[in-house]
Design a protein around this motif. Structure first.
Motif, PDB file in Angstrom:
ATOM      1  N   GLU A  31       0.897  -1.073   0.112  1.00 49.82           N
ATOM      2  CA  GLU A  31       0.047   0.084  -0.055  1.00 49.82           C
ATOM      3  C   GLU A  31       0.758   1.227   0.140  1.00 49.82           C
ATOM      4  N   ARG A  32       0.620   2.025  -0.814  1.00 48.72           N
ATOM      5  CA  ARG A  32       1.403   3.266  -1.100  1.00 48.72           C
ATOM      6  C   ARG A  32       0.451   4.629  -1.048  1.00 48.72           C
ATOM      7  N   GLU A  33       0.749   5.341  -0.067  1.00 45.59           N
ATOM      8  CA  GLU A  33      -0.261   6.589   0.093  1.00 45.59           C
ATOM      9  C   GLU A  33       0.345   7.623  -1.035  1.00 45.59           C
ATOM     10  N   THR A  34      -0.535   8.447  -1.513  1.00 43.99           N
ATOM     11  CA  THR A  34      -0.312   9.315  -2.716  1.00 43.99           C
ATOM     12  C   THR A  34      -0.970  10.473  -2.407  1.00 43.99           C
ATOM     13  N   THR A  35      -0.670  11.683  -2.888  1.00 42.90           N
ATOM     14  CA  THR A  35      -1.400  12.982  -2.734  1.00 42.90           C
ATOM     15  C   THR A  35      -2.548  12.892  -3.735  1.00 42.90           C
ATOM     16  N   LEU A  36      -3.356  13.761  -4.017  1.00 45.48           N
ATOM     17  CA  LEU A  36      -4.361  13.858  -5.008  1.00 45.48           C
ATOM     18  C   LEU A  36      -4.342  15.389  -5.443  1.00 45.48           C
ATOM     19  N   ARG A  37      -4.692  15.622  -6.811  1.00 46.48           N
ATOM     20  CA  ARG A  37      -4.717  16.838  -7.255  1.00 46.48           C
ATOM     21  C   ARG A  37      -3.305  17.832  -7.069  1.00 46.48           C
ATOM     22  N   ASP A  38      -2.443  17.189  -7.346  1.00 43.36           N
ATOM     23  CA  ASP A  38      -0.928  17.525  -7.243  1.00 43.36           C
ATOM     24  C   ASP A  38      -0.081  17.078  -8.458  1.00 43.36           C
ATOM     25  N   ALA A  39       0.398  18.114  -8.879  1.00 43.80           N
ATOM     26  CA  ALA A  39       1.312  17.634 -10.214  1.00 43.80           C
ATOM     27  C   ALA A  39       2.545  16.763  -9.753  1.00 43.80           C
ATOM     28  N   ALA A  40       2.889  16.553  -8.368  1.00 41.33           N
ATOM     29  CA  ALA A  40       3.904  15.859  -8.173  1.00 41.33           C
ATOM     30  C   ALA A  40       3.385  14.518  -7.544  1.00 41.33           C
ATOM     31  N   ALA A  41       2.176  13.947  -7.695  1.00 45.14           N
ATOM     32  CA  ALA A  41       1.577  12.849  -7.124  1.00 45.14           C
ATOM     33  C   ALA A  41       2.426  11.808  -7.497  1.00 45.14           C
ATOM     34  N   SER A  42       2.597  10.967  -6.690  1.00 42.74           N
ATOM     35  CA  SER A  42       3.302   9.702  -6.873  1.00 42.74           C
ATOM     36  C   SER A  42       2.626   8.664  -7.809  1.00 42.74           C
ATOM     37  N   VAL A  43       1.226   8.898  -7.893  1.00 42.93           N
ATOM     38  CA  VAL A  43       0.402   7.873  -8.672  1.00 42.93           C
ATOM     39  C   VAL A  43       0.456   8.153 -10.044  1.00 42.93           C
ATOM     40  N   LEU A  44       0.830   9.638 -10.492  1.00 42.07           N
ATOM     41  CA  LEU A  44       0.509  10.092 -11.837  1.00 42.07           C
ATOM     42  C   LEU A  44       1.267   9.306 -12.750  1.00 42.07           C
ATOM     43  N   PRO A  45       2.503   8.791 -12.580  1.00 39.73           N
ATOM     44  CA  PRO A  45       3.330   8.166 -13.767  1.00 39.73           C
ATOM     45  C   PRO A  45       2.680   6.752 -14.024  1.00 39.73           C
ATOM     46  N   HIS A  46       1.776   6.249 -13.207  1.00 34.43           N
ATOM     47  CA  HIS A  46       1.207   5.066 -13.537  1.00 34.43           C
ATOM     48  C   HIS A  46      -0.081   5.357 -13.709  1.00 34.43           C
ATOM     49  N   ASN A  47      -0.939   6.402 -13.355  1.00 37.79           N
ATOM     50  CA  ASN A  47      -2.254   6.558 -13.530  1.00 37.79           C
ATOM     51  C   ASN A  47      -2.479   8.144 -13.764  1.00 37.79           C
ATOM     52  N   PRO A  48      -2.243   8.490 -15.057  1.00 38.45           N
ATOM     53  CA  PRO A  48      -2.495   9.854 -15.458  1.00 38.45           C
ATOM     54  C   PRO A  48      -3.692  10.609 -15.108  1.00 38.45           C
ATOM     55  N   VAL A  49      -4.854   9.737 -14.770  1.00 36.86           N
ATOM     56  CA  VAL A  49      -6.161  10.345 -14.261  1.00 36.86           C
ATOM     57  C   VAL A  49      -5.908  11.058 -13.035  1.00 36.86           C
ATOM     58  N   GLY A  50      -4.959  10.251 -12.104  1.00 34.77           N
ATOM     59  CA  GLY A  50      -4.662  10.871 -10.748  1.00 34.77           C
ATOM     60  C   GLY A  50      -5.800  10.409  -9.824  1.00 34.77           C
ATOM     61  N   ARG A  51      -6.363   9.479  -9.876  1.00 36.35           N
ATOM     62  CA  ARG A  51      -7.366   9.258  -9.051  1.00 36.35           C
ATOM     63  C   ARG A  51      -6.978   7.935  -8.423  1.00 36.35           C
ATOM     64  N   VAL A  52      -7.617   7.670  -7.179  1.00 35.17           N
ATOM     65  CA  VAL A  52      -7.235   6.393  -6.414  1.00 35.17           C
ATOM     66  C   VAL A  52      -8.720   5.919  -6.035  1.00 35.17           C
ATOM     67  N   PRO A  53      -8.665   4.406  -6.054  1.00 40.01           N
ATOM     68  CA  PRO A  53      -7.675   3.528  -5.774  1.00 40.01           C
ATOM     69  C   PRO A  53      -7.126   3.398  -7.332  1.00 40.01           C
ATOM     70  N   ALA A  54      -5.474   2.865  -7.382  1.00 46.00           N
ATOM     71  CA  ALA A  54      -5.023   2.703  -8.446  1.00 46.00           C
ATOM     72  C   ALA A  54      -4.042   1.255  -8.120  1.00 46.00           C
ATOM     73  N   LEU A  55      -4.211   0.171  -8.762  1.00 47.75           N
ATOM     74  CA  LEU A  55      -3.503  -1.082  -8.455  1.00 47.75           C
ATOM     75  C   LEU A  55      -2.447  -1.390  -9.819  1.00 47.75           C
ATOM     76  N   LEU A  56      -1.256  -1.003  -9.191  1.00 50.31           N
ATOM     77  CA  LEU A  56      -0.057  -1.365 -10.332  1.00 50.31           C
ATOM     78  C   LEU A  56       0.462  -2.748 -10.261  1.00 50.31           C
ATOM     79  N   LEU A  57       0.280  -3.342 -11.393  1.00 48.83           N
ATOM     80  CA  LEU A  57       0.751  -4.611 -11.243  1.00 48.83           C
ATOM     81  C   LEU A  57       2.058  -5.041 -11.478  1.00 48.83           C
ATOM     82  N   ASP A  58       2.411  -6.269 -11.412  1.00 49.99           N
ATOM     83  CA  ASP A  58       4.069  -6.774 -11.550  1.00 49.99           C
ATOM     84  C   ASP A  58       4.406  -6.334 -13.029  1.00 49.99           C
TER      85      ASP A  58
END
Length: 201
Positions: A31-58
């Motif tokens: 589980e990795r916490e991310t910020t939202l509505r943030d250009a530096a959010a850690s989820v953005l490289p994996h989910n450009p929509v920028g929403r959670v949940p987002a499940l990054l597979l192997d």
């Protein structure tokens, strides 16, 4: 290792976080916490929509949206399975997701400056929430939402969200069966381990 991006305040991500614990997959998904509505959010490289949940597979594929994530957790061997397999279960799950979507709109509207709020939207969503909660009161009084599955977790998440982040809605008033159901659900470790931070609304 499979990674679940989440925000602690998101009830949608919380459904998946509880599912990990209840389904015996917590040691197989980081589980990795991310910020939202943030250009530096850690989820953005994996989910450009920028929403959670987002499940990054192997293999680098990212699944977004609660139901798709739950589907994959079932494929990973969640025990019990989370997504309902029959029409009644799917209807129960859909009803709660509809309630959650409406409360999210209502909450977002209340977070706007007063002069930017839409009284019509607020009234619509308040009425929708009351109507659905009244139906849920009847549902749980007759034994619905007793099985541990996505519908159960979604209902726990939406009522938990209302308790801590949307307190303007007094959903317990006049709904003793729903309040009793929630007290039982809230006693589960998966619920306690994923509590969202409180908010002033």
């Amino acid at each position: 290792m499979t990674t679940l991006f989440y925000s602690a305040g998101s009830p949608y991500a919380r459904i998946c976080r509880m599912a990990l614990r209840e389904g015996g997959l917590a040691d197989r998904v980081e589980e990795r916490e991310t910020t939202l509505r943030d250009a530096a959010a850690s989820v953005l490289p994996h989910n450009p929509v920028g929403r959670v949940p987002a499940l990054l597979l192997d293999d680098g594929v990212t699944l977004t949206e609660t139901t798709l994530v739950l589907h994959w957790l079932d494929r990973m061997g969640s025990t019990p399975r989370m997504l309902p397999q029959d029409a009644h279960g799917m209807a129960a799950y859909g009803r709660v997701l509809g309630l959650l979507d409406g409360i999210a709109v209502w909450n977002r509207e209340l977070r706007r400056p007063v002069h930017e709020r839409s009284p019509g939207v607020i009234a619509l969503e308040e009425a929708r929430a009351a109507r659905v909660a009244d139906a849920l009161e009847q549902d749980v009084a007759t034994g619905a939402y007793a099985q541990l599955d996505a519908a159960f977790l979604a209902l726990a998440a939406v009522l938990g969200y209302a308790d801590r982040r949307h307190t303007v809605w007094r959903w317990q008033e006049g709904r003793p069966s729903l309040a009793a159901w929630f007290a039982t659900a809230a006693a589960r470790p998966a619920f306690a381990e994923t509590l969202p931070p409180p908010s002033g609304i």
